[in-house]
Design a protein around this motif. Sequence first.
Motif, PDB file in Angstrom:
ATOM      1  N   ILE A  34       0.955  -1.128  -0.042  1.00  0.00           N
ATOM      2  CA  ILE A  34      -0.012   0.076   0.063  1.00  0.00           C
ATOM      3  C   ILE A  34       0.838   1.233  -0.014  1.00  0.00           C
ATOM      4  CG2 ILE A  34      -1.617   1.221   1.391  1.00  0.00           C
ATOM      5  CD1 ILE A  34      -2.490  -1.508   2.724  1.00  0.00           C
ATOM      6  N   GLN A  35       0.739   2.282  -0.825  1.00  0.00           N
ATOM      7  CA  GLN A  35       1.503   3.280  -0.890  1.00  0.00           C
ATOM      8  C   GLN A  35       0.466   4.209  -0.575  1.00  0.00           C
ATOM      9  OE1 GLN A  35       4.689   3.754  -2.058  1.00  0.00           O
ATOM     10  NE2 GLN A  35       4.657   1.506  -2.311  1.00  0.00           N
ATOM     11  N   LEU A  36       1.035   4.902   0.491  1.00  0.00           N
ATOM     12  CA  LEU A  36       0.054   6.008   1.156  1.00  0.00           C
ATOM     13  C   LEU A  36       0.416   7.598   0.691  1.00  0.00           C
ATOM     14  CD1 LEU A  36      -0.242   4.608   4.768  1.00  0.00           C
ATOM     15  CD2 LEU A  36      -1.795   4.442   3.220  1.00  0.00           C
ATOM     16  N   ALA A  37      -0.283   8.262   0.613  1.00  0.00           N
ATOM     17  CA  ALA A  37      -0.259   9.736   0.289  1.00  0.00           C
ATOM     18  C   ALA A  37       0.236  10.419   1.763  1.00  0.00           C
ATOM     19  CB  ALA A  37      -1.385  10.453  -0.100  1.00  0.00           C
ATOM     20  N   ASP A  38       1.029  11.512   1.565  1.00  0.00           N
ATOM     21  CA  ASP A  38       1.557  12.258   2.742  1.00  0.00           C
ATOM     22  C   ASP A  38       0.633  12.624   3.560  1.00  0.00           C
ATOM     23  OD1 ASP A  38       4.040  11.932   1.568  1.00  0.00           O
ATOM     24  OD2 ASP A  38       4.051  14.070   0.598  1.00  0.00           O
ATOM     25  N   THR A  39      -0.672  12.840   3.251  1.00  0.00           N
ATOM     26  CA  THR A  39      -1.651  13.223   4.017  1.00  0.00           C
ATOM     27  C   THR A  39      -2.230  12.136   5.060  1.00  0.00           C
ATOM     28  OG1 THR A  39      -3.321  12.874   2.428  1.00  0.00           O
ATOM     29  CG2 THR A  39      -2.588  15.043   2.585  1.00  0.00           C
ATOM     30  N   GLU A  40      -1.733  10.929   4.558  1.00  0.00           N
ATOM     31  CA  GLU A  40      -2.289   9.669   5.368  1.00  0.00           C
ATOM     32  C   GLU A  40      -1.076   8.904   6.061  1.00  0.00           C
ATOM     33  OE1 GLU A  40      -5.495   7.760   2.733  1.00  0.00           O
ATOM     34  OE2 GLU A  40      -3.759   7.396   1.762  1.00  0.00           O
ATOM     35  N   ALA A  41      -0.375   9.868   6.664  1.00  0.00           N
ATOM     36  CA  ALA A  41       0.915   9.559   7.339  1.00  0.00           C
ATOM     37  C   ALA A  41       0.528   8.790   8.736  1.00  0.00           C
ATOM     38  CB  ALA A  41       1.901  10.661   7.689  1.00  0.00           C
ATOM     39  N   GLN A  42      -0.687   9.075   9.157  1.00  0.00           N
ATOM     40  CA  GLN A  42      -1.172   8.524  10.228  1.00  0.00           C
ATOM     41  C   GLN A  42      -2.591   7.935  10.310  1.00  0.00           C
ATOM     42  OE1 GLN A  42      -0.918  11.705  13.059  1.00  0.00           O
ATOM     43  NE2 GLN A  42       0.865  11.060  13.853  1.00  0.00           N
ATOM     44  N   GLY A  43      -2.884   6.874  10.628  1.00  0.00           N
ATOM     45  CA  GLY A  43      -4.445   6.404  10.432  1.00  0.00           C
ATOM     46  C   GLY A  43      -4.656   5.177  11.087  1.00  0.00           C
ATOM     47  N   VAL A  44      -5.642   4.403  10.465  1.00  0.00           N
ATOM     48  CA  VAL A  44      -6.088   2.999  11.005  1.00  0.00           C
ATOM     49  C   VAL A  44      -6.437   2.252   9.765  1.00  0.00           C
ATOM     50  CG1 VAL A  44      -8.488   4.002  10.906  1.00  0.00           C
ATOM     51  CG2 VAL A  44      -7.640   1.969  12.443  1.00  0.00           C
ATOM     52  N   ILE A  45      -5.960   1.001   9.856  1.00  0.00           N
ATOM     53  CA  ILE A  45      -6.420   0.089   8.805  1.00  0.00           C
ATOM     54  C   ILE A  45      -7.402  -1.008   9.472  1.00  0.00           C
ATOM     55  CG2 ILE A  45      -5.375  -1.736   7.462  1.00  0.00           C
ATOM     56  CD1 ILE A  45      -2.525  -0.363   7.795  1.00  0.00           C
ATOM     57  N   ILE A  46      -8.399  -1.495   8.446  1.00  0.00           N
ATOM     58  CA  ILE A  46      -9.221  -2.283   8.909  1.00  0.00           C
ATOM     59  C   ILE A  46      -9.373  -3.394   7.646  1.00  0.00           C
ATOM     60  CG2 ILE A  46     -11.873  -2.815   9.548  1.00  0.00           C
ATOM     61  CD1 ILE A  46     -11.663  -0.017  10.982  1.00  0.00           C
ATOM     62  N   VAL A  47      -9.652  -4.746   7.837  1.00  0.00           N
ATOM     63  CA  VAL A  47      -9.751  -5.532   7.094  1.00  0.00           C
ATOM     64  C   VAL A  47     -11.154  -6.073   7.087  1.00  0.00           C
ATOM     65  CG1 VAL A  47      -9.267  -7.536   6.116  1.00  0.00           C
ATOM     66  CG2 VAL A  47      -7.535  -6.165   6.659  1.00  0.00           C
ATOM     67  N   LYS A  48     -12.096  -6.064   6.072  1.00  0.00           N
ATOM     68  CA  LYS A  48     -13.560  -6.504   6.378  1.00  0.00           C
ATOM     69  C   LYS A  48     -13.682  -7.654   5.499  1.00  0.00           C
ATOM     70  CE  LYS A  48     -16.563  -3.027   7.645  1.00  0.00           C
ATOM     71  NZ  LYS A  48     -17.569  -2.211   7.113  1.00  0.00           N
ATOM     72  N   PHE A  49     -14.618  -8.688   5.963  1.00  0.00           N
ATOM     73  CA  PHE A  49     -15.191  -9.873   5.188  1.00  0.00           C
ATOM     74  C   PHE A  49     -16.465 -10.029   5.438  1.00  0.00           C
ATOM     75  CE2 PHE A  49     -15.709 -14.436   5.333  1.00  0.00           C
ATOM     76  CZ  PHE A  49     -15.787 -14.574   3.784  1.00  0.00           C
ATOM     77  N   SER A  50     -17.583  -9.961   4.905  1.00  0.00           N
ATOM     78  CA  SER A  50     -18.921 -10.065   4.871  1.00  0.00           C
ATOM     79  C   SER A  50     -19.248  -9.155   6.086  1.00  0.00           C
ATOM     80  CB  SER A  50     -19.221 -11.399   5.377  1.00  0.00           C
ATOM     81  OG  SER A  50     -20.652 -11.721   5.498  1.00  0.00           O
ATOM     82  N   ILE A  51     -19.723  -9.658   7.399  1.00  0.00           N
ATOM     83  CA  ILE A  51     -20.257  -8.892   8.357  1.00  0.00           C
ATOM     84  C   ILE A  51     -19.130  -8.982   9.514  1.00  0.00           C
ATOM     85  CG2 ILE A  51     -22.627  -9.352   8.151  1.00  0.00           C
ATOM     86  CD1 ILE A  51     -22.292 -11.474  10.656  1.00  0.00           C
ATOM     87  N   LEU A  52     -17.693  -9.533   9.021  1.00  0.00           N
ATOM     88  CA  LEU A  52     -16.841  -9.681  10.030  1.00  0.00           C
ATOM     89  C   LEU A  52     -15.609  -8.567   9.618  1.00  0.00           C
ATOM     90  CD1 LEU A  52     -16.308 -13.525  10.065  1.00  0.00           C
ATOM     91  CD2 LEU A  52     -17.951 -12.009  11.591  1.00  0.00           C
ATOM     92  N   GLN A  53     -15.027  -8.099  10.576  1.00  0.00           N
ATOM     93  CA  GLN A  53     -13.973  -7.123  10.456  1.00  0.00           C
ATOM     94  C   GLN A  53     -12.944  -7.469  11.341  1.00  0.00           C
ATOM     95  OE1 GLN A  53     -15.803  -3.649  10.818  1.00  0.00           O
ATOM     96  NE2 GLN A  53     -14.664  -2.831  12.665  1.00  0.00           N
ATOM     97  N   SER A  54     -11.666  -6.862  11.173  1.00  0.00           N
ATOM     98  CA  SER A  54     -10.543  -6.868  11.796  1.00  0.00           C
ATOM     99  C   SER A  54     -10.658  -5.666  13.261  1.00  0.00           C
ATOM    100  CB  SER A  54      -9.290  -6.662  11.274  1.00  0.00           C
ATOM    101  OG  SER A  54      -9.280  -5.348  10.602  1.00  0.00           O
ATOM    102  N   THR A  55      -9.738  -6.139  14.113  1.00  0.00           N
ATOM    103  CA  THR A  55      -9.590  -5.003  15.092  1.00  0.00           C
ATOM    104  C   THR A  55      -8.872  -3.931  14.235  1.00  0.00           C
ATOM    105  OG1 THR A  55      -7.706  -6.185  15.830  1.00  0.00           O
ATOM    106  CG2 THR A  55      -9.401  -6.625  17.122  1.00  0.00           C
ATOM    107  N   PRO A  56      -9.135  -2.711  14.637  1.00  0.00           N
ATOM    108  CA  PRO A  56      -8.406  -1.750  14.176  1.00  0.00           C
ATOM    109  C   PRO A  56      -6.908  -1.656  14.451  1.00  0.00           C
ATOM    110  CG  PRO A  56     -10.302  -0.777  15.402  1.00  0.00           C
ATOM    111  CD  PRO A  56     -10.184  -2.199  15.615  1.00  0.00           C
ATOM    112  N   TYR A  57      -6.135  -1.478  13.330  1.00  0.00           N
ATOM    113  CA  TYR A  57      -4.579  -1.223  13.521  1.00  0.00           C
ATOM    114  C   TYR A  57      -4.090   0.253  13.059  1.00  0.00           C
ATOM    115  CZ  TYR A  57       0.216  -2.070  12.990  1.00  0.00           C
ATOM    116  OH  TYR A  57       1.638  -2.121  13.241  1.00  0.00           O
ATOM    117  N   TYR A  58      -3.529   0.840  14.110  1.00  0.00           N
ATOM    118  CA  TYR A  58      -3.217   2.215  14.090  1.00  0.00           C
ATOM    119  C   TYR A  58      -1.907   2.248  13.718  1.00  0.00           C
ATOM    120  CZ  TYR A  58      -7.810   2.802  16.632  1.00  0.00           C
ATOM    121  OH  TYR A  58      -8.913   2.738  16.631  1.00  0.00           O
ATOM    122  N   TYR A  59      -1.752   3.111  12.677  1.00  0.00           N
ATOM    123  CA  TYR A  59      -0.116   3.134  12.189  1.00  0.00           C
ATOM    124  C   TYR A  59       0.100   4.501  12.308  1.00  0.00           C
ATOM    125  CZ  TYR A  59      -2.113   5.036   7.731  1.00  0.00           C
ATOM    126  OH  TYR A  59      -3.032   5.799   6.891  1.00  0.00           O
TER     127      TYR A  59
END
Length: 127
Positions: A34-59
């Motif tokens: 994943i190539q992130l823009a400079d404006t996205e230097a901080q944030g959260v990543i989530i992975v989803k599948f149907s109604i299920l999702q991951s715990t948020p990962y803060y980077y």
Amino acid sequence: MTRKTGFYGMGSPFVLLVNGKKYGAIRQGQTKTIQLADTEAQGVIIVKFSILQSTPYYYDVKKIADQELEVVFNPSFVLLYIGLFLLFVVAAAGLVFLVIGLIAYFVFLVVMSRRALVIRPLSKEVY
């Protein structure tokens, strides 16, 4: 990011969200950069599948650049299957206990649906 979820959802892609924005999908065993823009230097990543999702990962790219992550199945999700088995045991005690057990099971299911997957730094261990 590498997906290592084993048999779980093997035939379906997981949607990858960075700061709420869709960044494509990832399949079993696939690695996605994943190539992130400079404006996205901080944030959260989530992975989803149907109604299920991951715990948020803060980077924070400013602290850790070029971070390698993996998506894995949450081992505690197995508790849902144990809970379902216990529900059958409770059902033998009577209808009232069955209704209470069903309500508790579905509340637990909803809570666990937001924790079915875990995003973590890539493990370098060899088995």
